[in-house]
Scaffold this active site. Structure first.
Site, PDB file in Angstrom:
ATOM      1  N   ARG A 366       0.754  -1.159   0.011  1.00 45.79           N
ATOM      2  CA  ARG A 366       0.091   0.105  -0.176  1.00 45.79           C
ATOM      3  C   ARG A 366       0.743   1.353   0.139  1.00 45.79           C
ATOM      4  O   ARG A 366       1.482   1.537   0.910  1.00 45.79           O
ATOM      5  CB  ARG A 366      -1.022   0.014   1.148  1.00 45.79           C
ATOM      6  CG  ARG A 366      -2.027  -1.227   1.539  1.00 45.79           C
ATOM      7  CD  ARG A 366      -2.986  -1.077   0.281  1.00 45.79           C
ATOM      8  NE  ARG A 366      -3.731  -2.196   0.214  1.00 45.79           N
ATOM      9  CZ  ARG A 366      -5.140  -2.630   1.092  1.00 45.79           C
ATOM     10  NH1 ARG A 366      -5.259  -1.407   1.894  1.00 45.79           N
ATOM     11  NH2 ARG A 366      -5.357  -3.556   1.078  1.00 45.79           N
ATOM     12  N   GLU A 368       0.559   4.480   0.826  1.00 44.46           N
ATOM     13  CA  GLU A 368      -0.059   5.357   1.455  1.00 44.46           C
ATOM     14  C   GLU A 368       0.806   6.004   2.387  1.00 44.46           C
ATOM     15  O   GLU A 368       1.644   5.598   3.098  1.00 44.46           O
ATOM     16  CB  GLU A 368      -1.199   4.669   2.627  1.00 44.46           C
ATOM     17  CG  GLU A 368      -2.431   3.836   1.611  1.00 44.46           C
ATOM     18  CD  GLU A 368      -3.129   3.232   2.495  1.00 44.46           C
ATOM     19  OE1 GLU A 368      -2.680   2.561   3.711  1.00 44.46           O
ATOM     20  OE2 GLU A 368      -4.501   3.221   2.452  1.00 44.46           O
ATOM     21  N   ARG A 374       0.061   2.441  13.521  1.00 45.80           N
ATOM     22  CA  ARG A 374      -0.719   1.451  12.931  1.00 45.80           C
ATOM     23  C   ARG A 374      -0.924   1.019  11.430  1.00 45.80           C
ATOM     24  O   ARG A 374      -1.515   0.078  10.834  1.00 45.80           O
ATOM     25  CB  ARG A 374      -2.212   1.378  13.226  1.00 45.80           C
ATOM     26  CG  ARG A 374      -3.128   2.253  12.874  1.00 45.80           C
ATOM     27  CD  ARG A 374      -4.392   2.059  13.505  1.00 45.80           C
ATOM     28  NE  ARG A 374      -5.638   3.007  12.897  1.00 45.80           N
ATOM     29  CZ  ARG A 374      -7.029   2.820  12.967  1.00 45.80           C
ATOM     30  NH1 ARG A 374      -7.267   1.553  13.797  1.00 45.80           N
ATOM     31  NH2 ARG A 374      -7.566   3.882  12.358  1.00 45.80           N
ATOM     32  N   HIS A 375      -0.166   1.854  10.650  1.00 43.84           N
ATOM     33  CA  HIS A 375       0.106   1.617   9.163  1.00 43.84           C
ATOM     34  C   HIS A 375       1.116   1.373   8.710  1.00 43.84           C
ATOM     35  O   HIS A 375       2.561   1.786   9.297  1.00 43.84           O
ATOM     36  CB  HIS A 375      -0.425   2.853   8.449  1.00 43.84           C
ATOM     37  CG  HIS A 375      -1.891   3.294   8.667  1.00 43.84           C
ATOM     38  ND1 HIS A 375      -2.458   3.886   9.492  1.00 43.84           N
ATOM     39  CD2 HIS A 375      -2.951   2.837   7.540  1.00 43.84           C
ATOM     40  CE1 HIS A 375      -3.825   3.967   9.139  1.00 43.84           C
ATOM     41  NE2 HIS A 375      -3.979   3.298   7.975  1.00 43.84           N
ATOM     42  N   GLU A 518      -9.400  -1.724  13.920  1.00 41.76           N
ATOM     43  CA  GLU A 518      -9.767  -2.576  13.096  1.00 41.76           C
ATOM     44  C   GLU A 518      -8.437  -3.537  12.551  1.00 41.76           C
ATOM     45  O   GLU A 518      -7.385  -3.064  12.760  1.00 41.76           O
ATOM     46  CB  GLU A 518     -10.005  -1.709  11.560  1.00 41.76           C
ATOM     47  CG  GLU A 518     -10.598  -2.621  10.613  1.00 41.76           C
ATOM     48  CD  GLU A 518     -10.032  -1.986   9.141  1.00 41.76           C
ATOM     49  OE1 GLU A 518      -9.531  -2.643   8.310  1.00 41.76           O
ATOM     50  OE2 GLU A 518     -10.027  -0.710   9.008  1.00 41.76           O
ATOM     51  N   SER A 521     -11.116  -6.405   7.178  1.00 41.43           N
ATOM     52  CA  SER A 521     -12.418  -5.757   6.515  1.00 41.43           C
ATOM     53  C   SER A 521     -12.608  -7.004   5.364  1.00 41.43           C
ATOM     54  O   SER A 521     -11.923  -7.713   4.901  1.00 41.43           O
ATOM     55  CB  SER A 521     -11.670  -4.613   5.645  1.00 41.43           C
ATOM     56  OG  SER A 521     -12.797  -3.989   5.106  1.00 41.43           O
ATOM     57  N   ARG A 570      -1.108  -6.053  12.231  1.00 40.17           N
ATOM     58  CA  ARG A 570      -2.357  -5.717  12.997  1.00 40.17           C
ATOM     59  C   ARG A 570      -2.767  -6.380  13.960  1.00 40.17           C
ATOM     60  O   ARG A 570      -2.995  -6.013  15.256  1.00 40.17           O
ATOM     61  CB  ARG A 570      -3.430  -5.106  12.092  1.00 40.17           C
ATOM     62  CG  ARG A 570      -4.482  -4.070  12.658  1.00 40.17           C
ATOM     63  CD  ARG A 570      -3.875  -2.564  12.529  1.00 40.17           C
ATOM     64  NE  ARG A 570      -3.646  -2.056  11.507  1.00 40.17           N
ATOM     65  CZ  ARG A 570      -4.499  -1.311  10.749  1.00 40.17           C
ATOM     66  NH1 ARG A 570      -5.983  -1.279  11.209  1.00 40.17           N
ATOM     67  NH2 ARG A 570      -4.291  -0.650   9.689  1.00 40.17           N
TER      68      ARG A 570
END
Length: 596
Positions: A366, A368, A374-375, A518, A521, A570
């Site tokens: 990812r 991002e 948490r990323h 979370e 998903s 996670r």
């Protein structure tokens, strides 16, 4: 001739002793008669010097040089003798490298010294044991000789004794000791000399005799090893970036030490990650990696038991697999390819291939630019997809059973590792319900409004603060740290999500949470080719070759299906109550880090 030469030398010495200043002084202080005699003597000596022949001068020079040469010879002879003595002493005390070719010949090897580089020369026949097999109630008891390979956790050598702690598997430790042998003083001296050269974190082979002892600071508390032989296999630098014992302290312990005379160092996250291999030697950090492995193992166990097949999907794809998430691109023989953001499209095509239940454990990328705790830009995805008959609750039941298996098994089968981790990072076991705890979106909105949050039109995604507040409320109301939230708004879910059959503002999608954050998903997938094409158009997504083949797999007939994507790091991060997901990643990748 020698007599004449001696007289000439005497004259030269006398002349040399009469410097102008000296002569002037004598002239001023002497009586007239004395001055006359001295002047006459000086004049006669000077005249004698002028009367020397070249032969006499050459002889004088030769005598001087001969005398100087003799001095140099004696000096060199003395130095050579001293060097020979030093070399003999050094050779007598030299600790040579040891090459183990056969255990049957080890009595001919020195009992100390660095091991020659292990290059698979031979298998010596030595049998190595594990530290955790030594002790009164273990397989290896008092009086037995054993070989161990481990890392020097600490060493203290002084006078005629040495104590060291050997570490295996990061958290199994045993004390070893050596004492000077009065009957063999030379050998003892060499052993003590060698022990003092060993550095913390070095890998060593050690042969010792098991002896009863009480050692509270090691994992083996009822025994120690009396050192017979020790050889460094790989020496660590004397100066390390930080000590493992410092990396193993809890934040609480470090904080409490700051007001004392000897505060413990506070190791920054970047320093740890720059030398991650060293950081992972700390018992708790090492155990976290073992828990990560355990989660993968238990994920597989549960899904295999429920009829799933493991698949391996491409990580180089022609287009984006997720909408709304950054993508890494690369050149693929003149065209642009992407690193897969998930195996989503391919695990759905696996259902179209009549692999009714599939899962995959693999990397997810990812791009991002997120700098949160948490990323990550690369993580490990635990993905599953399954055909359903009538309702996506069939999938939620499978996933709940899987997580229940993970939670229960971690606390029983990996209790030792969890105990080690919780000494440094405090946490409690995750609580969960026997049956799936599923909240619907409207209920979540009501809970959050009661907590004082302005939810607007109730169609926006949850913030981190809202997720935490919802988690706390669910824990209080339902007594669980693990729950599911479904019926998310359609606008915040990917194009492949099945809309809600009653209100298309919502969708048949769900997230799963641990401790209010979370971890997963998922959704029922939109398997109708015309419907998914329309959604793609509505979201303004370009229909590339990758999406065309994906939709074609539905045109050829496909079972209704649903699935989920779980972030391994996670799960570990939240299950263990860590403060940063990077602690749950072996070598984390984020916007600022692509090494080591």
């Amino acid at each position: 001739m020698y007599l004449k030469l001696a007289m000439l030398l005497l004259g030269i010495r006398r002349v040399a002793c009469r410097s102008p200043a000296f002569v002037a002084h004598r002239r001023l202080t002497a009586s007239p008669s004395t001055r006359f005699i001295s002047t006459a003597r000086f004049m006669s000596t000077d005249a004698a010097a002028e009367e020397r022949t070249e032969e006499e001068q050459a002889a004088i020079k030769a005598a001087r040089e001969a005398k100087k040469a003799e001095k140099e010879r004696l000096k060199a002879e003395k130095a050579a003798k001293k060097a020979a003595q030093n070399a003999a002493a050094e050779e007598a005390n030299r600790i040579a490298d040891v090459t183990y070719l056969s255990a049957s010949e080890q009595d001919s090897y020195e009992p100390m010294g660095d091991m020659s580089t292990v290059m698979s020369r031979a298998r010596s026949g030595r049998e190595f044991v594990n530290v955790n097999s030594i002790g009164a109630d273990k397989n290896i008891g008092v009086g037995e000789k054993v070989w161990l390979r481990g890392r020097i956790n600490s060493i203290r050598a002084k006078g005629g004794s040495c104590f060291l702690v050997l570490r295996q598997n990061s958290f199994d430790t045993i004390q070893a000791c050596y004492f000077k042998d009065k009957e063999n003083p030379e050998q003892s001296a060499k052993m003590m000399k060698y022990l003092k050269t060993l550095t913390v974190e070095s890998m060593v082979d050690l042969e010792g005799t098991v002896s009863a002892a009480e050692v509270r600071s090691c994992s083996v508390q009822d025994a120690e090893l009396v050192i017979n032989r020790i050889h460094a296999v790989s020496k660590a630098d004397a100066m390390l970036p930080f000590l493992v014992e410092d990396a193993a302290r809890s934040e609480k312990e470090v904080d409490e030490s700051q007001g004392t005379d000897r505060p413990f160092p506070r190791l920054g996250q970047e320093l740890r990650l720059d030398h991650r291999w060293l950081d992972l030697r700390a018992p708790a950090n090492n155990a976290i990696m073992r828990i990560q492995s355990a989660v993968c193992q238990l994920f597989r166990e549960s899904l295999y038991s429920q009829g799933f097949v493991e698949i391996h999907t491409p990580k180089l794809i022609a287009g984006e697999s997720e909408s709304g998430a950054g993508v890494f691109t690369t050149d693929y023989f003149g065209t642009t390819a992407c690193l897969a953001q998930s195996p989503q499209l391919y695990k759905q095509m696996a259902i179209s291939s009549d692999l009714d239940r599939v899962f995959e454990i693999g990397p997810v990328f990812r791009a991002e630019n997120s700098h949160t705790r948490r990323h990550l830009c690369e993580f490990t995805g635990l993905d599953l997809e399954m055909a359903i008959n009538e309702h996506y609750m069939e999938t939620l039941e499978v996933v709940h059973k899987m997580f229940k298996h993970i939670f229960e098994s971690l606390e029983t089968r990996w209790a030792k590792e969890l105990a080690v981790i919780r000494e440094q990072y405090e946490s409690e076991p995750v609580t969960f319900t026997d049956e799936p705890c599923v909240l619907h979106w409207p209920e979540a909105m009501e809970i959050l409004k009661e907590k004082g949050f302005d939810m607007g039109d109730e169609l926006g995604d949850l913030t981190g603060a809202q997720e935490l507040a919802l988690g706390a409320a669910v824990k209080e109301k339902y007594g669980t740290d693990f729950f599911m939230l479904d019926k998310y708004p359609s606008t915040i879910r990917p194009f492949y999500t099945m809309p809600d059959p009653i209100d298309n503002r919502f969708s048949n999608s769900y997230d799963m949470f641990i401790r209010g954050q979370e971890i997963c998903s998922g959704a029922q997938r939109c398997h109708d080719p015309e419907m998914v094409t329309k959604i793609i158009e509505q979201k303004g997504i370009e229909m590339g070759d990758g999406l065309k083949t994906y939709i074609d797999s539905f045109r050829h007939g496909v079972s209704p299906h649903a699935g989920a994507g779980i972030g391994l790091e996670r799960v570990v991060f939240l299950y263990l109550g860590l403060d940063n997901v990077r602690k749950a990643s072996m070598f984390p990748r984020d916007p600022n880090r692509c090494t080591p």
